[in-house]
Design a protein around this motif. Structure first.
Motif, PDB file in Angstrom:
ATOM      1  N   ILE A 205       3.666  27.292   3.707  1.00  0.00           N
ATOM      2  CA  ILE A 205       2.783  26.224   4.174  1.00  0.00           C
ATOM      3  C   ILE A 205       3.532  24.892   4.108  1.00  0.00           C
ATOM      4  CG2 ILE A 205       0.631  27.362   3.540  1.00  0.00           C
ATOM      5  CD1 ILE A 205       0.609  25.709   0.962  1.00  0.00           C
ATOM      6  N   GLU A 206       3.004  23.881   4.794  1.00  0.00           N
ATOM      7  CA  GLU A 206       3.619  22.551   4.781  1.00  0.00           C
ATOM      8  C   GLU A 206       3.432  21.857   3.431  1.00  0.00           C
ATOM      9  OE1 GLU A 206       3.309  20.892   9.362  1.00  0.00           O
ATOM     10  OE2 GLU A 206       1.926  20.147   7.838  1.00  0.00           O
ATOM     11  N   ALA A 207       2.245  22.010   2.853  1.00  0.00           N
ATOM     12  CA  ALA A 207       1.878  21.254   1.650  1.00  0.00           C
ATOM     13  C   ALA A 207       2.262  22.024   0.391  1.00  0.00           C
ATOM     14  CB  ALA A 207       0.388  20.955   1.671  1.00  0.00           C
ATOM     15  N   GLU A 208       1.942  21.423  -0.760  1.00  0.00           N
ATOM     16  CA  GLU A 208       2.335  22.013  -2.051  1.00  0.00           C
ATOM     17  C   GLU A 208       1.440  23.188  -2.443  1.00  0.00           C
ATOM     18  OE1 GLU A 208      -1.225  19.830  -3.174  1.00  0.00           O
ATOM     19  OE2 GLU A 208       0.409  19.379  -1.785  1.00  0.00           O
ATOM     20  N   ASP A 209       2.045  24.187  -3.107  1.00  0.00           N
ATOM     21  CA  ASP A 209       1.250  25.264  -3.694  1.00  0.00           C
ATOM     22  C   ASP A 209       1.257  25.211  -5.221  1.00  0.00           C
ATOM     23  OD1 ASP A 209       3.766  26.317  -4.344  1.00  0.00           O
ATOM     24  OD2 ASP A 209       3.659  27.965  -2.909  1.00  0.00           O
ATOM     25  N   VAL A 210       1.993  24.242  -5.789  1.00  0.00           N
ATOM     26  CA  VAL A 210       1.977  24.039  -7.244  1.00  0.00           C
ATOM     27  C   VAL A 210       2.226  22.559  -7.530  1.00  0.00           C
ATOM     28  CG1 VAL A 210       4.436  24.607  -7.513  1.00  0.00           C
ATOM     29  CG2 VAL A 210       2.900  24.811  -9.474  1.00  0.00           C
ATOM     30  N   SER A 211       1.559  22.052  -8.574  1.00  0.00           N
ATOM     31  CA  SER A 211       1.656  20.632  -8.908  1.00  0.00           C
ATOM     32  C   SER A 211       1.483  20.436 -10.407  1.00  0.00           C
ATOM     33  CB  SER A 211       0.565  19.843  -8.164  1.00  0.00           C
ATOM     34  OG  SER A 211       0.525  18.500  -8.609  1.00  0.00           O
ATOM     35  N   CYS A 212       2.274  19.527 -10.960  1.00  0.00           N
ATOM     36  CA  CYS A 212       2.129  19.138 -12.365  1.00  0.00           C
ATOM     37  C   CYS A 212       2.194  17.611 -12.445  1.00  0.00           C
ATOM     38  CB  CYS A 212       3.244  19.727 -13.224  1.00  0.00           C
ATOM     39  SG  CYS A 212       3.195  21.526 -13.347  1.00  0.00           S
ATOM     40  N   GLY A 213       1.225  17.016 -13.134  1.00  0.00           N
ATOM     41  CA  GLY A 213       1.184  15.558 -13.185  1.00  0.00           C
ATOM     42  C   GLY A 213       0.595  15.020 -14.471  1.00  0.00           C
ATOM     43  N   THR A 214       0.672  13.704 -14.615  1.00  0.00           N
ATOM     44  CA  THR A 214       0.131  13.000 -15.777  1.00  0.00           C
ATOM     45  C   THR A 214      -0.598  11.750 -15.294  1.00  0.00           C
ATOM     46  OG1 THR A 214       1.989  13.750 -17.139  1.00  0.00           O
ATOM     47  CG2 THR A 214       0.692  11.904 -17.987  1.00  0.00           C
ATOM     48  N   VAL A 215      -1.744  11.480 -15.922  1.00  0.00           N
ATOM     49  CA  VAL A 215      -2.529  10.291 -15.596  1.00  0.00           C
ATOM     50  C   VAL A 215      -2.758   9.487 -16.867  1.00  0.00           C
ATOM     51  CG1 VAL A 215      -4.673   9.401 -14.597  1.00  0.00           C
ATOM     52  CG2 VAL A 215      -3.714  11.576 -13.769  1.00  0.00           C
ATOM     53  N   ARG A 216      -2.506   8.180 -16.804  1.00  0.00           N
ATOM     54  CA  ARG A 216      -2.905   7.278 -17.886  1.00  0.00           C
ATOM     55  C   ARG A 216      -4.125   6.495 -17.399  1.00  0.00           C
ATOM     56  NH1 ARG A 216       0.079   5.192 -22.029  1.00  0.00           N
ATOM     57  NH2 ARG A 216       2.054   5.518 -20.916  1.00  0.00           N
ATOM     58  N   PHE A 217      -5.174   6.479 -18.205  1.00  0.00           N
ATOM     59  CA  PHE A 217      -6.407   5.803 -17.836  1.00  0.00           C
ATOM     60  C   PHE A 217      -6.427   4.377 -18.376  1.00  0.00           C
ATOM     61  CE2 PHE A 217      -7.270  10.254 -17.405  1.00  0.00           C
ATOM     62  CZ  PHE A 217      -8.025  10.330 -16.243  1.00  0.00           C
ATOM     63  N   VAL A 218      -7.335   3.574 -17.833  1.00  0.00           N
ATOM     64  CA  VAL A 218      -7.431   2.171 -18.220  1.00  0.00           C
ATOM     65  C   VAL A 218      -7.655   2.014 -19.715  1.00  0.00           C
ATOM     66  CG1 VAL A 218      -8.871   0.100 -17.975  1.00  0.00           C
ATOM     67  CG2 VAL A 218      -8.175   1.373 -15.936  1.00  0.00           C
ATOM     68  N   ASP A 219      -8.397   2.941 -20.329  1.00  0.00           N
ATOM     69  CA  ASP A 219      -8.667   2.835 -21.770  1.00  0.00           C
ATOM     70  C   ASP A 219      -7.508   3.316 -22.641  1.00  0.00           C
ATOM     71  OD1 ASP A 219      -8.726   5.586 -21.568  1.00  0.00           O
ATOM     72  OD2 ASP A 219     -10.793   5.824 -22.271  1.00  0.00           O
ATOM     73  N   GLY A 220      -6.409   3.754 -22.013  1.00  0.00           N
ATOM     74  CA  GLY A 220      -5.232   4.195 -22.752  1.00  0.00           C
ATOM     75  C   GLY A 220      -5.125   5.698 -22.937  1.00  0.00           C
ATOM     76  N   SER A 221      -6.183   6.438 -22.669  1.00  0.00           N
ATOM     77  CA  SER A 221      -6.132   7.896 -22.810  1.00  0.00           C
ATOM     78  C   SER A 221      -5.254   8.508 -21.711  1.00  0.00           C
ATOM     79  CB  SER A 221      -7.535   8.493 -22.747  1.00  0.00           C
ATOM     80  OG  SER A 221      -8.162   8.155 -21.528  1.00  0.00           O
ATOM     81  N   LEU A 222      -4.778   9.715 -21.964  1.00  0.00           N
ATOM     82  CA  LEU A 222      -3.885  10.423 -21.041  1.00  0.00           C
ATOM     83  C   LEU A 222      -4.521  11.729 -20.586  1.00  0.00           C
ATOM     84  CD1 LEU A 222      -0.510  10.082 -22.999  1.00  0.00           C
ATOM     85  CD2 LEU A 222      -1.292   8.652 -21.104  1.00  0.00           C
ATOM     86  N   ALA A 223      -4.051  12.230 -19.450  1.00  0.00           N
ATOM     87  CA  ALA A 223      -4.468  13.555 -18.988  1.00  0.00           C
ATOM     88  C   ALA A 223      -3.300  14.240 -18.302  1.00  0.00           C
ATOM     89  CB  ALA A 223      -5.650  13.456 -18.029  1.00  0.00           C
ATOM     90  N   SER A 224      -3.162  15.524 -18.564  1.00  0.00           N
ATOM     91  CA  SER A 224      -2.191  16.326 -17.816  1.00  0.00           C
ATOM     92  C   SER A 224      -2.945  17.122 -16.763  1.00  0.00           C
ATOM     93  CB  SER A 224      -1.433  17.283 -18.748  1.00  0.00           C
ATOM     94  OG  SER A 224      -2.320  18.209 -19.348  1.00  0.00           O
ATOM     95  N   VAL A 225      -2.336  17.239 -15.591  1.00  0.00           N
ATOM     96  CA  VAL A 225      -2.949  17.942 -14.464  1.00  0.00           C
ATOM     97  C   VAL A 225      -2.005  19.040 -14.010  1.00  0.00           C
ATOM     98  CG1 VAL A 225      -3.782  17.751 -12.087  1.00  0.00           C
ATOM     99  CG2 VAL A 225      -4.208  15.882 -13.705  1.00  0.00           C
ATOM    100  N   GLN A 226      -2.507  20.267 -13.946  1.00  0.00           N
ATOM    101  CA  GLN A 226      -1.706  21.390 -13.449  1.00  0.00           C
ATOM    102  C   GLN A 226      -2.540  22.168 -12.450  1.00  0.00           C
ATOM    103  OE1 GLN A 226      -0.634  25.524 -15.368  1.00  0.00           O
ATOM    104  NE2 GLN A 226       0.608  23.951 -16.344  1.00  0.00           N
TER     105      GLN A 226
END
Length: 335
Positions: A205-226
């Motif tokens: 396919i053209e687009a991604e079939d797997v992704s790994c990321g990190t988000v920092r929120f305004v309040d300072g908390s973090l999230a990992s995305v898989q």
């Protein structure tokens, strides 16, 4: 209220079934460029059929559900808004932020409601987790994990030429994980920074079939995305775990329907067990599409915003696009 559906593919079946279960909703019309796609709806529900949206909009219809491939959502929404009809649009709301802004503005200018389909918010386990967060039972949030590891084999993508394309569908983030990303934002608040890596490993396919990321929120908390569609041989996990100073909660399973872990300071264990049992007995609750449509009817009657209005539907799209931008440039991007 009279409802119509534009786009008679797979997801339209959920809208049609939901409409048939709602008192006060009358399913009256479908629209699709391919006449054969509309035949099952005419036979089962007795609806009128239209090959042109303009013709359907000239009827006395009140609300239109947009169930086409994602890349077509925006122009259809603009046409529906200009005709003075309310709009329910499938996820993702559109493929570009410029399009979502136009959709939101068109709804305002024409005084119509715009509801985005993020039905996972109405699952019993999700409702209970949101209550815990809103009542600050977990205290200050440290971080979260957001995971969608599913299977979509090559046959799935080969069913239609638009699937897996960047223009009309996107990859695992835009299509499969966007509901989970909506919940992550609903639970955690506004992001500040995003970093991500994407790959196309196993699907043609053209687009991604797997992704790994990190988000920092305004309040300072973090999230990992898989997120992935490469898991063999079937869906493995959809989950969100939230870690707070006074508690840890994980909703999970193949479709994030149950509490896999629930522990917080001062909790009433018998009350928690009763809640878990209620969810176990009816994990899906009222179908999310039915709740979305019911809420639209109430929003029109009460002249209020729907529970998932345009700006909230825009946010998970924005997160996906920021992850794409980060992956393309190899650096952290600002929200």
């Amino acid at each position: 209220m009279k409802f119509g559906i534009v786009g008679c593919g797979f997801i339209a079946k959920k809208h049609a079934k939901a409409l048939s279960n709602i008192e006060g909703a009358e399913f009256v019309a479908v629209c699709d460029k391919v006449e054969d796609m509309m035949k099952p709806y005419k036979e089962e529900y007795g609806v009128e059929t239209y090959t042109e949206l303009t013709d359907m909009l000239q009827s006395d219809i009140d609300v239109v559900s947009i169930c086409t491939p994602s890349g077509f959502h925006a122009p259809l929404a603009l046409e529906i808004a200009k005709a003075g009809k309310h709009i329910i649009v499938e996820k993702p709301m559109a493929m570009k932020l410029e399009d979502t802004e136009q959709m939101i503005n068109a709804a305002k200018e024409n005084n119509v409601k715009l509801q985005v389909v993020h039905p996972n918010r109405f699952r019993p386990v999700v409702i209970e987790l949101k209550k815990l967060l809103d009542s600050n039972k977990l205290g200050k949030i440290s971080h979260a994990n957001c995971i969608v590891n599913w299977n979509r084999n090559q046959e799935y993508y080969d069913q239609a030429p638009w699937r897996g394309t960047k223009e009309h569908d996107g990859g695992v983030l835009m299509n499969q994980a966007i509901h989970n990303l909506d919940l992550l934002l609903w639970f955690m608040g506004e992001p500040k920074e995003v970093f991500s890596m994407e790959a196309t490993r196993l699907r043609d396919i053209e687009a991604e079939d797997v992704s790994c990321g990190t988000v920092r929120f305004v309040d300072g908390s973090l999230a990992s995305v898989q997120a992935s569609t490469t898991v063999y041989p079937k869906n493995y996990e959809e989950s969100i775990t939230i870690f707070g100073e006074h508690g840890t909660v994980k909703i999970g399973g193949p479709n994030a329907l149950y509490f896999e872990h629930l522990e917080y300071e001062g909790m009433d264990e018998s009350e928690v067990e009763q809640m878990k049992e209620r969810i176990q007995e009816d994990p899906w609750g009222t179908p999310g599409h039915q709740r979305i449509i019911e809420d639209m009817i109430e929003a029109i009657e009460e002249d209020r915003e729907p529970l998932v209005p345009g700006p909230q539907g825009e946010n998970p799209l924005k997160l996906v696009l920021k992850m794409y931008e980060s992956a393309e440039n190899g650096k952290i991007v600002q929200w």
